[in-house]
Design a protein around this motif. Structure first.
Motif, short mmCIF file in Angstrom:
data_model
loop_
_atom_site.label_atom_id
_atom_site.label_comp_id
_atom_site.label_asym_id
_atom_site.label_seq_id
_atom_site.Cartn_x
_atom_site.Cartn_y
_atom_site.Cartn_z
N MET A 215 49.45 39.83 32.46
CA MET A 215 49.49 40.48 31.36
C MET A 215 48.17 40.80 30.97
SD MET A 215 52.46 38.10 28.99
CE MET A 215 51.02 37.77 28.00
N GLN A 216 48.07 41.79 30.17
CA GLN A 216 46.84 42.16 29.58
C GLN A 216 46.29 41.24 28.44
OE1 GLN A 216 45.98 46.24 28.31
NE2 GLN A 216 45.60 45.42 26.22
N LYS A 217 45.16 40.32 28.98
CA LYS A 217 44.60 39.49 28.03
C LYS A 217 43.38 38.86 28.61
CE LYS A 217 46.67 35.16 29.24
NZ LYS A 217 47.39 34.03 28.71
N GLN A 218 42.74 37.99 27.88
CA GLN A 218 41.54 37.33 28.55
C GLN A 218 42.38 36.24 29.50
OE1 GLN A 218 38.80 38.29 26.85
NE2 GLN A 218 37.30 36.74 27.98
N TRP A 219 41.59 36.12 30.77
CA TRP A 219 41.82 35.09 31.77
C TRP A 219 40.64 34.63 32.31
CZ3 TRP A 219 46.79 34.18 32.76
CH2 TRP A 219 47.72 35.17 32.74
N LEU A 220 40.85 33.12 32.60
CA LEU A 220 39.80 32.37 33.15
C LEU A 220 39.87 32.52 34.66
CD1 LEU A 220 37.46 30.40 32.77
CD2 LEU A 220 39.10 28.65 32.95
N MET A 221 38.75 33.01 35.03
CA MET A 221 38.94 33.27 36.92
C MET A 221 37.81 32.44 37.18
SD MET A 221 38.86 37.50 36.41
CE MET A 221 39.37 37.97 37.77
N LYS A 222 38.21 31.90 38.46
CA LYS A 222 37.33 30.91 39.22
C LYS A 222 36.84 31.93 40.59
CE LYS A 222 39.33 26.88 37.68
NZ LYS A 222 38.65 26.26 36.76
N ASN A 223 35.56 31.65 40.83
CA ASN A 223 34.84 32.56 41.96
C ASN A 223 33.96 31.45 42.55
OD1 ASN A 223 32.19 33.68 42.68
ND2 ASN A 223 34.09 34.99 43.49
N GLU A 224 34.05 31.34 43.91
CA GLU A 224 33.23 30.32 44.62
C GLU A 224 31.68 30.18 44.08
OE1 GLU A 224 32.01 29.36 49.03
OE2 GLU A 224 34.18 29.46 48.68
N ALA A 225 31.06 31.74 44.01
CA ALA A 225 29.58 31.70 43.87
C ALA A 225 29.36 31.79 42.33
CB ALA A 225 29.13 33.22 44.46
N LEU A 226 30.33 32.33 41.28
CA LEU A 226 29.93 32.56 40.22
C LEU A 226 30.66 31.63 39.20
CD1 LEU A 226 30.60 36.34 39.85
CD2 LEU A 226 28.44 35.32 40.48
N GLY A 227 31.28 30.61 39.84
CA GLY A 227 32.00 29.69 38.81
C GLY A 227 33.01 30.21 38.13
N ASP A 228 33.38 29.83 37.01
CA ASP A 228 34.29 30.00 36.04
C ASP A 228 33.80 31.25 35.07
OD1 ASP A 228 35.41 26.85 34.93
OD2 ASP A 228 35.86 27.97 36.77
N VAL A 229 34.63 32.21 34.82
CA VAL A 229 34.25 33.45 34.32
C VAL A 229 35.51 33.95 33.60
CG1 VAL A 229 33.62 35.85 34.61
CG2 VAL A 229 32.78 34.30 36.16
N SER A 230 35.57 34.29 32.14
CA SER A 230 36.54 34.73 31.37
C SER A 230 36.51 36.21 31.21
CB SER A 230 36.48 33.79 30.04
OG SER A 230 37.59 34.24 29.42
N LEU A 231 37.39 36.83 31.66
CA LEU A 231 37.37 38.53 31.66
C LEU A 231 38.88 38.75 30.90
CD1 LEU A 231 36.08 39.10 35.18
CD2 LEU A 231 34.52 39.08 33.10
N PHE A 232 38.73 39.93 30.56
CA PHE A 232 39.83 40.55 29.77
C PHE A 232 40.47 41.53 30.85
CE2 PHE A 232 42.10 43.50 27.19
CZ PHE A 232 42.88 42.84 26.22
N LEU A 233 41.44 41.38 31.54
CA LEU A 233 42.06 42.27 32.46
C LEU A 233 43.15 43.08 31.81
CD1 LEU A 233 42.89 39.66 35.31
CD2 LEU A 233 40.95 41.10 35.06
N VAL A 234 43.06 44.23 32.38
CA VAL A 234 43.92 45.30 31.88
C VAL A 234 44.74 45.72 33.17
CG1 VAL A 234 43.85 47.85 30.81
CG2 VAL A 234 42.33 46.12 29.78
N PRO A 235 46.18 45.84 33.10
CA PRO A 235 46.75 46.31 34.12
C PRO A 235 46.58 47.64 34.43
CG PRO A 235 48.07 44.84 32.83
CD PRO A 235 46.90 45.10 32.31
N ALA A 236 46.23 48.19 35.66
CA ALA A 236 45.94 49.41 35.89
C ALA A 236 47.45 50.02 36.68
CB ALA A 236 44.95 49.82 36.78
N GLY A 237 48.21 49.25 37.48
CA GLY A 237 49.24 49.53 38.27
C GLY A 237 49.06 49.51 39.74
N PRO A 238 50.19 49.62 40.51
CA PRO A 238 50.17 49.52 41.79
C PRO A 238 49.30 50.68 42.44
CG PRO A 238 52.29 50.49 41.20
CD PRO A 238 51.60 50.09 39.87
N GLN A 239 48.92 50.40 43.58
CA GLN A 239 47.74 51.17 44.55
C GLN A 239 48.04 50.58 45.87
OE1 GLN A 239 46.50 54.21 44.65
NE2 GLN A 239 45.49 53.89 42.67
N GLY A 240 48.86 51.56 46.58
CA GLY A 240 49.15 50.85 47.97
C GLY A 240 49.67 49.70 47.99
N GLU A 241 49.32 48.61 48.83
CA GLU A 241 49.95 47.23 48.78
C GLU A 241 49.30 46.35 47.79
OE1 GLU A 241 47.78 44.94 52.27
OE2 GLU A 241 48.16 46.94 53.00
#
Length: 109
Positions: free
Chosen positions: A71-97
């Motif tokens: 859903m469109q909202k703030q999500w806590l994302m984990k990345n190996e190099a950057l660690g924990d990052v909280s970002l607001f994701l906006v669904p844009a829709g399907p693109q290929g696979e």
């Protein structure tokens, strides 16, 4: 760039730090009894001037289709190099696979 999370202030990675993670995984644990959602950072673009003294950058993340949607909202994302990052994701829709999500970060110059 600083973002407020509750009462705690944390620094977001810079444009250069995010750019170093192109085509790398960002993991979101979105439901307790489901496997984590894996997104790839597919694109990052600077935004030179938004007006009012603001600039920033935009990013596109992509997840394989058929693994559920976020859903469109703030999500806590984990990345190996950057660690924990909280970002607001906006669904844009399907693109290929993939199903794409957009993020725009702006800041005062």
């Amino acid at each position: 760039m600083v973002i407020a999370q509750g009462l705690k202030m944390t620094m977001l990675p810079t444009y250069e730090e995010f750019k170093s993670q192109l085509d790398k995984e960002f993991i979101i644990n979105y439901e307790q009894n489901k496997p984590p959602k894996m997104l790839l950072l597919k694109k990052i673009s600077p935004i030179e001037s938004i007006g009012g003294g603001f600039s920033g950058f935009g990013m596109t993340f992509a997840a394989l289709l058929g693994n559920g949607y976020l859903m469109q909202k703030q999500w806590l994302m984990k990345n190996e190099a950057l660690g924990d990052v909280s970002l607001f994701l906006v669904p844009a829709g399907p693109q290929g696979e993939f199903f794409e999500y957009n993020v725009t970060l702006t800041f005062k110059q």
